[in-house]
Design an enzyme around this catalytic site. Structure first.
Site: not given
Ligand code: NDP
Length: 504
Positions: A55, A128, A338
């Site tokens: 990303h 997404n 993350y």
């Protein structure tokens, strides 16, 4: 000249000349004492922070979320507690595989990450534009991503790597079918949906819980690019979607999405025909009709891209009371990965950056110090718990209600392998139009033709398992014998690999 117009060093000291480096004599070497030059160069040398490993290329905007239906019987989340209630948000859209400088029109899933600045802290929905994913076990994730990036020797994207992995990973077939449909090249970020893809848990103030999936449906309508359009735009304007989002907001054509939820009771989940925690599956709409919950509107462009978009940090682990995780293994791994990535990219105090800081709730804890702690670091308040000096206290009302877990600790394999082909088959047969099927087959053939024949055969057998017409048309497009593909389709993954090993 007013003070605010005066050029200064990073420490506010006036700079007298920003054009001529200090030298020993007119033609002499540069002097070390030119601290302005040294500061300017050394800051420039450190301008780049590590690129996101996935990303990396993205665009973002601010806005708000408004509740449009009463969902208090499902969740006690305060930001969802009242029809009409608005919560500030920041949203980041992205491609996944390629680098920060890559084209927005690439065939790739798109990230759809929403940060809600709620009064109970920041809630991140990190989704997404596709409702499913390629794999369902996080142990496979680094391998999968390596295959979508550059070859270790050539440093070029490589169709053999790309399809080798996918053809040996049959559960990817659903996402591959979506990716190679025209939804794999959305017209821009405004004309695509966002999905949680994962199943999450919602629980209410009576400690009753529900399994849920999020669908942010674009109010602009779905629009996609054909392969030819995407190729052209990638060359002509690699930033077309970034620009489109910015320009739409500048001209006050604010993009919006309607949030719909699919909601499943624990009873419905018990014997459901698909594993509801398997991210390669959707919940059919006919079984779980989506219900409208709210509206997301983007109406504010970032003032500075690096400050607000490059440094925006989302984590699926940022959940507020009333919303919890599920046993989806991919989700569980993302809860770690993350936050870990942001610690690496931005440092231990990334939550203090304005875009990441909880705007509607105070941050109250005993974490202190670390690189770039740029607030008052808790001042003189106690930095340990328990204490008797009035420091913040845990509130048991914010706990997720206890839930049952049992079973043997082991590396459990997924036990329903044949259902991987049902949903992509339905998509191909029942959802796609003739034109969508033509584009899908054309897009696959154009990409897969770059891979070795043995890989083409293995992959085409997976399309055939999803739908015979689908596999047959890809085989014909690639010049493969349909009979060979039929035979391969009934073999196990291992036998298929052996049977195609010699195909040149
Ligand atoms: P439905 O007929 O109720 O739903 C089909 C959905 O497919 C549409 O609502 C649309 O989702 C989506 N869709 C349309 N064209 C494409 C495309 N080219 N690529 C991907 N998705 C597309 O049937 P089901 O709910 O039984 O689902 C049938 C199949 O549709 C599934 O197996 C899955 O592949 C796909 N699908 C299902 C979704 C779900 O949550 N049930 C969501 C997305 C796809 P949307 O309204 O979200 O745009």
């Amino acid at each position: 000249m007013s003070d605010s117009k005066k050029l200064t060093t990073a420490f506010g000291i006036p700079v007298g000349d920003d054009q001529n480096t200090m030298t020993a004599g007119k033609r002499g070497p540069v002097l070390m004492q030119d601290v302005h030059l040294l500061e300017k160069l050394s800051h420039f040398d450190r301008e780049r922070i590590p690129e996101r490993v996935v990303h990396a290329k993205g665009a973002g905007a601010g806005g708000y979320f408004e509740v449009t239906a009463d969902v208090t019987k499902y969740t006690k989340a305060k930001f969802l507690s009242e029809v009409g209630k608005q919560t500030e948000v920041f949203v980041r859209f992205s491609t996944v595989g390629a680098e920060k400088g890559s084209a927005d029109a690439a065939r790739d899933p798109r990230g759809f990450a929403v940060k809600f600045y709620t009064e109970e802290g920041n809630y991140d929905m990190v989704g997404n534009n596709t409702p499913v994913f390629f794999i369902r076990d996080p142990l496979k994730f680094p391998d999968f991503i390596h295959t979508q990036k550059r070859h270790p020797a050539t440093n070029c994207p490589d169709p053999n790597m790309f399809w080798d992995f996918l053809s040996l990973t049959p559960e990817s077939i659903h996402q591959v079918t979506i990716l190679f449909s025209d939804r794999g090249t959305p017209a821009n970020f405004r004309h695509m949906n966002g999905y949680s893809s994962h199943t999450f848990k919602w629980y209410n103030d009576k400690a009753e819980y529900f399994w849920v999936q999020y669908h942010f449906k674009t109010d602009q309508g779905i629009k996609n690019l054909t392969r030819e359009e995407a190729t052209r735009i990638s060359g002509e304007d690699p930033n077309h979607a970034t620009r489109d989002l910015y320009d739409a907001i500048e001209r006050r054509d604010y993009p919006s999405w309607t949030l719909q939820m699919q909601i499943m009771t624990p009873e419905q989940a018990k014997d459901y025909r698909f594993d509801i925690f398997d991210i390669t599956k959707v919940w059919p709409h006919s079984d779980f009709p989506p219900i409208e919950v709210g509206r997301l509107v983007l109406n504010r462009n970032p003032k500075n891209y690096f400050a607000e978009v490059e440094q925006a940090a989302f984590s699926p682990g940022n959940l507020v009371p009333g919303i919890a995780t599920s046993p989806d293994k991919m989700l569980q791994a993302r809860l770690f990965s993350y936050h870990d990535t942001h610690l690496h990219r931005l440092g231990p105090n990334y939550h203090l950056l304005p875009v990441n800081t909880p705007k509607a709730a105070p941050e109250n804890n005993y974490q202190r110090d670390g690189f770039m702690r740029f607030d008052d670091n808790g001042g003189g308040a106690p930095n340990y718990w328990p204490n008797s000096f009035g420091g913040p206290e845990p509130d048991s009302n914010s706990l997720e209600p206890p839930f049952e877990v049992s079973g043997q600790a082991a590396r459990h394999a997924y036990t329903h392998p044949n259902d991987d082909f049902v949903q992509p088959g339905n998509l191909y047969r029942d959802v796609m139009t003739d034109e969508a099927r033509d584009h899908l087959v054309g897009n696959i053939v154009s990409h897969l033709s770059g891979a070795q024949k043995r890989i083409q055969m293995r992959q085409t057998a997976l399309f055939y398992k999803a739908d015979q017409d689908y596999g047959r048309r890809v085989a014909e497009g690639l010049g493969l014998e349909v009979k060979d593909i039929e035979n391969l389709a009934v073999m196990s993954r291992e036998d298929r690999a052996k049977a195609t090993a010699e195909a040149a």
